[in-house]
Design an enzyme around this catalytic site. Sequence first.
Site, PDB file in Angstrom:
ATOM      1  CG  ASP A   9      -1.741   1.114   1.402  1.00 57.10           C
ATOM      2  OD1 ASP A   9      -2.293   1.609   0.396  1.00 57.10           O
ATOM      3  OD2 ASP A   9      -1.774   1.622   2.741  1.00 57.10           O
ATOM      4  CG  ASP A  11      -1.841   7.706   0.460  1.00 56.46           C
ATOM      5  OD1 ASP A  11      -0.582   8.555   0.424  1.00 56.46           O
ATOM      6  OD2 ASP A  11      -2.542   7.376  -0.335  1.00 56.46           O
ATOM      7  N   GLY A  46      -7.159   4.517   3.847  1.00 56.23           N
ATOM      8  CA  GLY A  46      -7.579   3.275   2.756  1.00 56.23           C
ATOM      9  C   GLY A  46      -8.755   3.343   2.233  1.00 56.23           C
ATOM     10  NE  ARG A  49      -9.983  12.111  -4.669  1.00 57.17           N
ATOM     11  CZ  ARG A  49      -9.595  12.348  -5.933  1.00 57.17           C
ATOM     12  NH1 ARG A  49     -10.123  13.221  -6.824  1.00 57.17           N
ATOM     13  NH2 ARG A  49      -8.536  11.598  -6.516  1.00 57.17           N
ATOM     14  CB  SER A 116      -4.233   7.321  -3.721  1.00 58.45           C
ATOM     15  OG  SER A 116      -3.800   8.743  -4.187  1.00 58.45           O
ATOM     16  CG  ASN A 118      -3.787  12.663  -6.127  1.00 61.68           C
ATOM     17  OD1 ASN A 118      -3.885  13.139  -7.284  1.00 61.68           O
ATOM     18  ND2 ASN A 118      -5.054  12.719  -4.996  1.00 61.68           N
ATOM     19  CG  ASP A 170      -1.948   2.310   6.615  1.00 63.15           C
ATOM     20  OD1 ASP A 170      -2.057   2.113   5.252  1.00 63.15           O
ATOM     21  OD2 ASP A 170      -2.086   3.621   6.799  1.00 63.15           O
TER      22      ASP A 170
HETATM   23  C1  BG6 Z   1      -5.822   6.084   0.157  1.00 61.78           C
HETATM   24  C2  BG6 Z   1      -5.647   6.970   1.480  1.00 61.78           C
HETATM   25  O1  BG6 Z   1      -4.520   5.692  -0.258  1.00 61.78           O
HETATM   26  O2  BG6 Z   1      -6.095   6.748  -0.800  1.00 61.78           O
HETATM   27  C3  BG6 Z   1      -7.131   7.571   1.757  1.00 61.78           C
HETATM   28  O3  BG6 Z   1      -5.389   6.246   2.631  1.00 61.78           O
HETATM   29  C4  BG6 Z   1      -7.563   8.324   0.386  1.00 61.78           C
HETATM   30  O4  BG6 Z   1      -6.844   8.448   2.726  1.00 61.78           O
HETATM   31  C5  BG6 Z   1      -7.512   7.457  -0.742  1.00 61.78           C
HETATM   32  O5  BG6 Z   1      -8.853   8.973   0.716  1.00 61.78           O
HETATM   33  C6  BG6 Z   1      -8.038   8.108  -2.080  1.00 61.78           C
HETATM   34  O6  BG6 Z   1      -7.105   9.246  -2.317  1.00 61.78           O
HETATM   35  P1  BG6 Z   1      -7.034  10.200  -3.615  1.00 61.78           P
HETATM   36  O7  BG6 Z   1      -5.604  10.795  -3.418  1.00 61.78           O
HETATM   37  O8  BG6 Z   1      -7.563   9.507  -4.643  1.00 61.78           O
HETATM   38  O9  BG6 Z   1      -8.074  11.314  -3.164  1.00 61.78           O
HETATM   39 MG    MG Z   2      -2.725   3.081   3.499  1.00 60.93          MG
END
Ligand code: BG6
Ligand code: MG
Length: 211
Positions: A9, A11, A46, A49, A116, A118, A170
């Site tokens: 993972d 984040d 985890g 969004r 994510s 991102n 995590d």
């Molecule tokens: C996860 C994070 O990796 O990504 C979450 O732990 C987050 O907190 C999720 O909401 C989505 O992320 P993003 O960057 O697409 O908004």
């Molecule tokens: Mg995580």
Amino acid sequence: MKYQAIIFDLDGVICHTDRYHYLAWKEVADEIGVSFTEEINNRLRGVSRKESLEILLEPYQGELTAEAKDYYLEKKNNRYRGLLENMTPGDVDPQVKKALDCIKERGMRVAVASSSKNAPLILEKIGLRDYFAVVVHGGDVSRAKPDPEVFVTAGVRLDVRPEDCLVVEDAKAGVEAALAAGMDCAGVGDAAEAPGVTYRLCEVADILAVL
Ligand code: BG6
Ligand code: MG
């Protein structure tokens, strides 16, 4: 060797973005007029969004239109991406970097599987874009963790059977997703307490002891 591949993972495992998520969601919460605390932010680990916005809206008395939700999701993401510009390779714990190098030396296949969208930007900023053979992120899948899709996809792209993959997570939703994908899972932080987790780690670098 017990496993052929490790799927990390991102984040909360490779780097920490909680603070930036918090600051960006807090601005949205302030605009809507609901309270948003670090405790609520911790529940978003985890979680996708969209689902995060639903959790943030739990105390909201009323109903937001789909357009209004899209506006807040975009606002949060723009603010979050602006904050991610602050990230550098120095944001990777040296012990984690050392563990990653060790894993590579052992000839294991290594992937990132993140909720994510991102994730590619984050990997770029922390200097690990080319480190992972496979990166599966929120934009590649249609169902977020705890659905196993992100891990199943990573396993397929790595060309490694689920039982030969070890996931490092995590978040409890991530452990659930990994186990549902038929993979073993090592948990740190909250995830170390998740039901069924295969290994409980004090920190990510402890992963070397279970390989
Ligand atoms: C996860 C994070 O990796 O990504 C979450 O732990 C987050 O907190 C999720 O909401 C989505 O992320 P993003 O960057 O697409 O908004
Ligand atoms: Mg995580």
